[in-house]
Scaffold this active site. Structure first.
Site, PDB file in Angstrom:
ATOM      1  N   ARG A  88       0.835  -1.203   0.000  1.00  8.81           N
ATOM      2  CA  ARG A  88       0.000   0.000   0.000  1.00  8.81           C
ATOM      3  C   ARG A  88       0.863   1.243   0.000  1.00  8.81           C
ATOM      4  NH1 ARG A  88      -4.707  -1.699   4.401  1.00  8.81           N
ATOM      5  NH2 ARG A  88      -5.184  -3.712   3.427  1.00  8.81           N
ATOM      6  N   ARG A 120       2.313   0.970  10.242  1.00 12.94           N
ATOM      7  CA  ARG A 120       1.873   1.443   8.932  1.00 12.94           C
ATOM      8  C   ARG A 120       3.034   1.351   7.949  1.00 12.94           C
ATOM      9  NH1 ARG A 120      -2.789   4.105   8.249  1.00 12.94           N
ATOM     10  NH2 ARG A 120      -2.841   4.644  10.455  1.00 12.94           N
ATOM     11  N   SER A 149     -10.066  -5.579  10.757  1.00  9.77           N
ATOM     12  CA  SER A 149     -11.387  -5.067  10.396  1.00  9.77           C
ATOM     13  C   SER A 149     -12.165  -6.214   9.787  1.00  9.77           C
ATOM     14  CB  SER A 149     -11.285  -3.924   9.379  1.00  9.77           C
ATOM     15  OG  SER A 149     -10.921  -2.725  10.000  1.00  9.77           O
ATOM     16  N   GLU A 157      -5.823  -0.514  15.823  1.00 14.08           N
ATOM     17  CA  GLU A 157      -6.489  -1.486  14.949  1.00 14.08           C
ATOM     18  C   GLU A 157      -5.541  -2.608  14.543  1.00 14.08           C
ATOM     19  OE1 GLU A 157      -7.846  -1.952  10.360  1.00 14.08           O
ATOM     20  OE2 GLU A 157      -7.796   0.093  11.166  1.00 14.08           O
ATOM     21  N   ARG A 164       1.499  -6.047  12.890  1.00  7.86           N
ATOM     22  CA  ARG A 164       0.906  -5.400  14.070  1.00  7.86           C
ATOM     23  C   ARG A 164       0.794  -6.389  15.229  1.00  7.86           C
ATOM     24  NH1 ARG A 164      -3.482  -0.807  12.095  1.00  7.86           N
ATOM     25  NH2 ARG A 164      -2.134   0.112  10.510  1.00  7.86           N
TER      26      ARG A 164
END
Length: 427
Positions: free
Chosen positions: A261, A276, A351, A348, A390
């Protein structure tokens, strides 16, 4: 993708959904295009009928030996008009299709209305954050001192927001995703898939990454391909343009992949550590279900992601995303946020979303309840199970010890060759 029929018949629902999502799509412009399309289509169909009638008259006159020149000239004029209208119709249809692709999914009725992440609602918590009797270190400092994370060399080799994992750091990353895959496949009933990591444009459109999020994708120069941003894309598109037998639903897939990403909208956020990255690992869950089963499957998917953190004995909380924070393709989303003691907050890590038939319409994925029934659109769901980097970051921070070592969670020790700890370096 929303059905045009729904946009026409439930205009206020769609309009209100855009308002709640703070989305700029223009429903009136779309309705105007749809009106023009239907007018053009009606005119063209009428003219084609008139042309067919004229053809019959011309044929009859020729059989009777009569002059049909006037009818032939009129028919040619009608054919030219039809060709021009057909061309205009194609333009309008293309413009309408592109506009509809920009409209986000309609959120479920129980999704809270809110402006942004501050209006998300906590559903439950698990575990109590640990109280430390020594100064807590961030995972990037722990990784550097243990010699298991090396962003500096990665920056030299590639650039910012990349990492080298070294030694037991690489082993820990591998242990985490192998544990996740084993849990999903051996206990939760998922079928493991190794998908392509390079995706075509149609697949990206199918799940909603394109056209809206093009700037966040890595496109291969000179080729119509993208690096996968998440395994959701290849897994969901597995059944693109297919009809699934109803007795084969639900289908549950999981996959471990690297994800790529650009993080175009996150300048200055989480520039250190594993939260990130431009390249990261993730285990993804995707489900295909009948419409009446999808929300039960959303609850089970969320529970399956939670179970990983329970077995790792790491505190977390579950929140439901509000209309201002929910993803483009989702009708309802639960975020699972893991406790990060160095930041003294939850972050987070997963999701889990029910997209209802939104992606299925874009990707043309249907099912038949019986061989005689008319095909219906499936509901698709996706969820992280979990983001691997993460998870590693959460382990390093929650399991750090006063001497600088890191305790390895019991469920991971068999994957770490029986090791119980990542030892602190000798003084």
């Amino acid at each position: 993708m929303l059905a045009m029929k729904r946009i026409r018949e439930e205009t206020e629902v769609v309009r209100n959904n855009l308002k709640n999502r703070h989305h700029p799509a223009d429903v009136d412009a779309i309705l105007a295009l749809d009106h023009t399309r239907r007018e053009l289509l009606a005119e063209v169909e009428q003219w084609k009928k008139e042309r067919n009638d004229a053809t019959k008259i011309i044929a009859q006159k020729k059989r009777n030996g009569e002059d049909a020149a006037a009818e032939i000239a009129a028919m040619k004029e009608k054919s030219d008009a039809i060709a021009a209208h057909d061309a205009r119709l194609r333009e309008v249809e293309a413009e309408l299709a592109a506009a509809v692709l920009e409209i986000p999914n309609v959120t479920a009725p129980d999704v809270p209305v809110g402006a942004d992440e501050n209006d998300n609602i906590e559903v439950r918590r698990y575990g109590t954050p640990r109280e430390f009797d020594f100064p807590v270190q961030a995972h990037w400092d722990i990784g550097a001192k243990l010699g298991i994370l090396d962003p500096e060399t990665a920056a030299k080799v590639t650039g910012a927001r990349f990492h080298f994992y070294k030694g037991l750091g690489a082993r820990l990353e591998r242990a985490v995703y192998n544990f996740m895959l084993d849990l999903h496949t051996e206990e939760f009933g998922f079928t493991e898939i190794i998908p392509p990591y390079i995706i075509n444009e149609a697949s990206m459109i199918g799940t909603g990454q394109l056209p809206k999020f093009a700037e966040d994708m890595f496109k291969l120069e000179g080729l119509p391909y993208y690096l996968t941003p998440t395994a959701e894309v290849p897994l969901t598109n597995y059944y693109r343009e297919e009809i699934i037998p109803g007795d084969e639903l639900p289908q549950r897939f999981c996959a471990f992949t690297p994800c790529f990403r650009a993080e175009a909208g996150s300048a200055g956020r989480d520039t250190r550590g594993l939260i990130r990255q431009h390249q990261f690992h993730k285990v993804e869950m995707v489900k295909f279900t009948k419409p009446e089963e999808s929300y039960a499957e959303l609850e089970s998917m969320t529970a399956e992601a939670e179970e990983i953190l329970k077995r790792l004995e790491i505190p977390y909380r579950v929140i439901v995303l509000c209309t201002g924070d929910i993803g483009f393709s989702a009708a309802k989303t639960y975020d699972i946020e893991v406790w990060m003691p160095a930041q003294n907050t939850y972050r987070e890590i997963s999701s889990c979303s029910n997209c209802e038939d939104f992606q299925a319409r874009r990707a043309d994925i249907k099912f038949r309840r019986t061989p005689k029934d008319k095909p219906e659109y499936v509901h698709t769901l996706n969820g992280s199970g979990l983001a691997v980097g993460r998870t590693v970051a959460a382990i390093l921070e929650n399991c750090q010890q006063a001497d600088g070592s890191v305790r390895i969670p019991k469920v991971l020790q068999p994957y770490m060759g029986g090791r119980e700890v990542i030892p602190a370096p000798a003084e």
